[in-house]
Write a protein that holds these residues in place. Sequence first.
Motif, PDB file in Angstrom:
ATOM      1  N   ILE A 268       0.833  -1.212   0.000  1.00 22.98           N
ATOM      2  CA  ILE A 268       0.000   0.000   0.000  1.00 22.98           C
ATOM      3  C   ILE A 268       0.862   1.253   0.000  1.00 22.98           C
ATOM      4  N   LEU A 269       1.911   1.260   0.850  1.00 19.34           N
ATOM      5  CA  LEU A 269       2.793   2.423   0.917  1.00 19.34           C
ATOM      6  C   LEU A 269       3.542   2.630  -0.386  1.00 19.34           C
ATOM      7  N   ARG A 270       3.949   1.536  -1.029  1.00 16.58           N
ATOM      8  CA  ARG A 270       4.657   1.666  -2.304  1.00 16.58           C
ATOM      9  C   ARG A 270       3.718   2.110  -3.426  1.00 16.58           C
ATOM     10  N   LYS A 271       2.507   1.575  -3.420  1.00 15.25           N
ATOM     11  CA  LYS A 271       1.576   1.856  -4.508  1.00 15.25           C
ATOM     12  C   LYS A 271       0.964   3.241  -4.392  1.00 15.25           C
ATOM     13  N   TYR A 272       0.558   3.605  -3.183  1.00 18.61           N
ATOM     14  CA  TYR A 272      -0.199   4.847  -3.013  1.00 18.61           C
ATOM     15  C   TYR A 272       0.549   5.926  -2.235  1.00 18.61           C
ATOM     16  N   GLY A 273       1.689   5.598  -1.660  1.00 21.25           N
ATOM     17  CA  GLY A 273       2.453   6.587  -0.910  1.00 21.25           C
ATOM     18  C   GLY A 273       3.218   7.526  -1.812  1.00 21.25           C
ATOM     19  N   ALA A 274       3.740   8.593  -1.207  1.00 19.74           N
ATOM     20  CA  ALA A 274       4.489   9.579  -1.982  1.00 19.74           C
ATOM     21  C   ALA A 274       5.845   9.036  -2.419  1.00 19.74           C
ATOM     22  N   GLY A 275       6.442   8.172  -1.601  1.00 23.58           N
ATOM     23  CA  GLY A 275       7.744   7.616  -1.921  1.00 23.58           C
ATOM     24  C   GLY A 275       7.631   6.262  -2.591  1.00 23.58           C
ATOM     25  N   ALA A 276       8.786   5.764  -3.048  1.00 10.89           N
ATOM     26  CA  ALA A 276       8.807   4.474  -3.729  1.00 10.89           C
ATOM     27  C   ALA A 276       9.002   3.314  -2.760  1.00 10.89           C
ATOM     28  N   GLU A 277       9.430   3.618  -1.534  1.00  4.54           N
ATOM     29  CA  GLU A 277       9.692   2.582  -0.547  1.00  4.54           C
ATOM     30  C   GLU A 277       8.482   2.397   0.373  1.00  4.54           C
ATOM     31  N   GLY A 278       8.663   1.692   1.476  1.00  2.00           N
ATOM     32  CA  GLY A 278       7.565   1.476   2.405  1.00  2.00           C
ATOM     33  C   GLY A 278       7.899   0.465   3.473  1.00  2.00           C
ATOM     34  N   VAL A 279       9.045  -0.216   3.332  1.00  7.80           N
ATOM     35  CA  VAL A 279       9.405  -1.299   4.244  1.00  7.80           C
ATOM     36  C   VAL A 279       9.589  -0.810   5.672  1.00  7.80           C
ATOM     37  N   SER A 280      10.346   0.266   5.860  1.00  6.74           N
ATOM     38  CA  SER A 280      10.656   0.740   7.209  1.00  6.74           C
ATOM     39  C   SER A 280       9.397   1.101   7.985  1.00  6.74           C
ATOM     40  N   TYR A 281       8.535   1.891   7.375  1.00  7.21           N
ATOM     41  CA  TYR A 281       7.316   2.304   8.068  1.00  7.21           C
ATOM     42  C   TYR A 281       6.364   1.123   8.271  1.00  7.21           C
ATOM     43  N   ALA A 282       6.319   0.206   7.312  1.00  9.04           N
ATOM     44  CA  ALA A 282       5.455  -0.966   7.449  1.00  9.04           C
ATOM     45  C   ALA A 282       5.876  -1.808   8.645  1.00  9.04           C
ATOM     46  N   ILE A 283       7.183  -1.999   8.818  1.00  9.67           N
ATOM     47  CA  ILE A 283       7.667  -2.809   9.933  1.00  9.67           C
ATOM     48  C   ILE A 283       7.420  -2.117  11.261  1.00  9.67           C
ATOM     49  N   ILE A 284       7.654  -0.819  11.335  1.00  9.01           N
ATOM     50  CA  ILE A 284       7.438  -0.096  12.589  1.00  9.01           C
ATOM     51  C   ILE A 284       5.961  -0.110  12.978  1.00  9.01           C
ATOM     52  N   ILE A 285       5.071   0.130  12.023  1.00  4.03           N
ATOM     53  CA  ILE A 285       3.635   0.094  12.311  1.00  4.03           C
ATOM     54  C   ILE A 285       3.235  -1.299  12.795  1.00  4.03           C
ATOM     55  N   SER A 286       3.761  -2.322  12.129  1.00  4.54           N
ATOM     56  CA  SER A 286       3.443  -3.703  12.517  1.00  4.54           C
ATOM     57  C   SER A 286       4.023  -4.043  13.883  1.00  4.54           C
ATOM     58  N   ASN A 287       5.200  -3.493  14.209  1.00  2.00           N
ATOM     59  CA  ASN A 287       5.779  -3.687  15.539  1.00  2.00           C
ATOM     60  C   ASN A 287       4.828  -3.191  16.623  1.00  2.00           C
ATOM     61  N   ILE A 288       4.182  -2.059  16.373  1.00  2.00           N
ATOM     62  CA  ILE A 288       3.255  -1.481  17.350  1.00  2.00           C
ATOM     63  C   ILE A 288       2.022  -2.373  17.517  1.00  2.00           C
ATOM     64  N   LEU A 289       1.670  -3.100  16.462  1.00  2.00           N
ATOM     65  CA  LEU A 289       0.487  -3.964  16.495  1.00  2.00           C
ATOM     66  C   LEU A 289       0.757  -5.332  17.118  1.00  2.00           C
ATOM     67  N   VAL A 290       2.010  -5.643  17.412  1.00  2.00           N
ATOM     68  CA  VAL A 290       2.372  -6.976  17.907  1.00  2.00           C
ATOM     69  C   VAL A 290       1.597  -7.392  19.162  1.00  2.00           C
ATOM     70  N   PRO A 291       1.459  -6.536  20.196  1.00  2.00           N
ATOM     71  CA  PRO A 291       0.683  -6.967  21.377  1.00  2.00           C
ATOM     72  C   PRO A 291      -0.742  -7.386  21.031  1.00  2.00           C
ATOM     73  N   LEU A 292      -1.386  -6.647  20.117  1.00  2.00           N
ATOM     74  CA  LEU A 292      -2.746  -6.995  19.701  1.00  2.00           C
ATOM     75  C   LEU A 292      -2.754  -8.303  18.911  1.00  2.00           C
ATOM     76  N   ILE A 293      -1.772  -8.470  18.027  1.00  2.00           N
ATOM     77  CA  ILE A 293      -1.678  -9.703  17.241  1.00  2.00           C
ATOM     78  C   ILE A 293      -1.508 -10.906  18.163  1.00  2.00           C
ATOM     79  N   GLU A 294      -0.654 -10.773  19.166  1.00  2.00           N
ATOM     80  CA  GLU A 294      -0.428 -11.879  20.104  1.00  2.00           C
ATOM     81  C   GLU A 294      -1.686 -12.185  20.917  1.00  2.00           C
ATOM     82  N   LYS A 295      -2.446 -11.151  21.246  1.00  2.00           N
ATOM     83  CA  LYS A 295      -3.661 -11.343  22.044  1.00  2.00           C
ATOM     84  C   LYS A 295      -4.705 -12.149  21.285  1.00  2.00           C
ATOM     85  N   VAL A 296      -4.881 -11.833  20.000  1.00  2.00           N
ATOM     86  CA  VAL A 296      -5.931 -12.505  19.228  1.00  2.00           C
ATOM     87  C   VAL A 296      -5.476 -13.857  18.671  1.00  2.00           C
TER      88      VAL A 296
END
Length: 308
Positions: A268-296
């Motif tokens: 999504i970040l690569r396709k619709y974002g302003a930049g051509a990359e997206g890996v760094s932000y994708a991993i950081i956002i997913s890191n924040i979601l880890v507690p919720l992922i583990e809970k479910v």
Amino acid sequence: MENYNVSSNPHDRDRITTTEIMLTVIIALLPATFFGVYNFGYRAAIIIVVTVASCVLTEFLYEKGMKKKITIGDCSAFLTGLLLALNLPSTIPYWMAAMGGIFAILVVKQVFGGLGQNFMNPALGARCFLLVSFAKYMTDFTYDGVSGATPLAIIKKGGDFDLYKMFLGSTAGTIGETSALCLLIGGLYLAARKLIDIRIPLFYIGSFAVFILIFNGNGFDYMYLAKQICGGGLMLGAFFMATDYVTSPITKNGRIVFGIILGFLTAILRKYGAGAEGVSYAIIISNILVPLIEKVTQPTAFGWEGKK
């Protein structure tokens, strides 16, 4: 009554030590590291030395000043510095690289309690900090003496690039992201040593591929997909940073969900974002979601619950 000491997570037990794990990951990164120095010259080597030194020194001084146990011997700070360097362009000023190392250890790692307590990957946290603070320098890529765009940036603007060069790494980009071949060798080495859960990179790259094939606008263009996989930091992120023990889920199903979220966010970040990359932000956002992922995705306990 006997008192028990409850240590911080993670609680997995294994004969392999933290130092051995870090050294093995460092060894796995050596192909990409050596190729980066070969590809970008002496500046790449100096940046690697600067980021590693700043990370190790910051950890030592902080723990010394706070009268905590000195942990630089576990090589985690060394690995953070190496990963940070591989995520930086070779043209970045040395003092900015050093600032990134300080930020990674002091702000992302030590302020939250040290190794095992940081909620995001320190190297990626520092990269995003530098990208936000010094965007001009973080997006200035030079290859073979010529300043220009990365292959992904060229493709995003409608251009084309040689897949063979992208796979080998003879392109512009950050020091350690250009060679998909070297990163694949290192990632498979980690998988063979059973130091990473291969489900994370497989579902990461797999879900990314599904999204790109469906929404690229050109039908099932497999050549375009191959360039997207080889370009940018996808390989580096999938094998070396998304699999970080501290910031990835501990449940088996959670790692699958984690990988799928990573793939879709990156696409999504690569396709619709302003930049051509997206890996760094994708991993950081997913890191924040880890507690919720583990809970479910927490497995159900063996047995059953009686009626109340």
